[in-house]
Design an enzyme around this catalytic site. Structure first.
Site, PDB file in Angstrom:
ATOM      1  N   GLY A  11      64.868  28.507  10.654  1.00  0.00           N
ATOM      2  CA  GLY A  11      65.249  29.511  11.753  1.00  0.00           C
ATOM      3  C   GLY A  11      64.994  30.965  11.722  1.00  0.00           C
ATOM      4  O   GLY A  11      64.932  31.661  12.539  1.00  0.00           O
ATOM      5  N   CYS A  12      64.099  31.227  10.780  1.00  0.00           N
ATOM      6  CA  CYS A  12      63.493  32.691  10.509  1.00  0.00           C
ATOM      7  C   CYS A  12      62.332  32.815  11.634  1.00  0.00           C
ATOM      8  O   CYS A  12      61.517  31.940  11.715  1.00  0.00           O
ATOM      9  CB  CYS A  12      63.017  32.787   8.895  1.00  0.00           C
ATOM     10  SG  CYS A  12      62.144  34.367   8.973  1.00  0.00           S
ATOM     11  N   VAL A  13      62.497  33.614  12.226  1.00  0.00           N
ATOM     12  CA  VAL A  13      61.653  33.987  13.264  1.00  0.00           C
ATOM     13  C   VAL A  13      60.122  34.398  12.803  1.00  0.00           C
ATOM     14  O   VAL A  13      59.174  33.886  13.299  1.00  0.00           O
ATOM     15  CB  VAL A  13      62.174  35.435  14.112  1.00  0.00           C
ATOM     16  CG1 VAL A  13      61.149  35.782  15.313  1.00  0.00           C
ATOM     17  CG2 VAL A  13      63.507  35.066  14.917  1.00  0.00           C
TER      18      VAL A  13
END
Length: 144
Positions: A11-13
């Site tokens: 989920g880390c951009v």
């Protein structure tokens, strides 16, 4: 084509952008969850040993952001033990390519190791490590 083991926070951009660059350059990326991986001080050290200790840490981790942990005051052993206990402290991504290990997304180093095609004219100018959701010391979204 290199096979890259890429330890990320799902989920880390920025991790998503980093993987896209590696894929676009024709490399196979095997993503792993940095938070659920079973770490030991020895396995972590392989990724971190070429950087100064203060660069080992995820500066947006709540314990660091809130001043509970101050990386500059730690020795290597204590730092590694804390990271094993609290993987959110580990700077991302951790990257393994064969017998090479690194922390962070260093385009110069990665290009030297395996070659990266310029997928966008400005990719080298992008900040691919600072969380785009971090605003000062206040975090929103999935940055820590």
């Amino acid at each position: 084509m290199a096979i890259i083991i890429f330890y990320e926070k799902p989920g880390c951009v920025n991790n998503t952008k980093q993987k896209a660059i590696l894929h676009a350059a024709g490399h196979a990326v095997k993503a792993r969850n940095i938070l659920t991986q079973s770490w030991s001080p020895e396995t972590l050290y392989q990724f971190l040993k070429d950087r100064p200790l203060w660069e080992w840490f995820n500066r947006t981790a709540p314990q660091i952001r809130d001043g509970e942990i101050v990386p500059e005051k730690l020795n290597e052993q204590t730092a590694l033990e804390l990271m094993v206990k609290y993987p959110i402290l580990i700077r991302r991504p951790l990257i393994q390519i064969g017998d090479r290990y690194t922390v962070g997304f260093d385009l110069v180093k990665l290009n030297a190791w395996m070659g990266l095609k310029e997928t966008q004219p400005s990719v080298k100018d992008l900040d691919l490590e600072t969380c785009p959701k971090a605003i000062g010391k206040d975090l929103v979204g999935n940055c820590s």
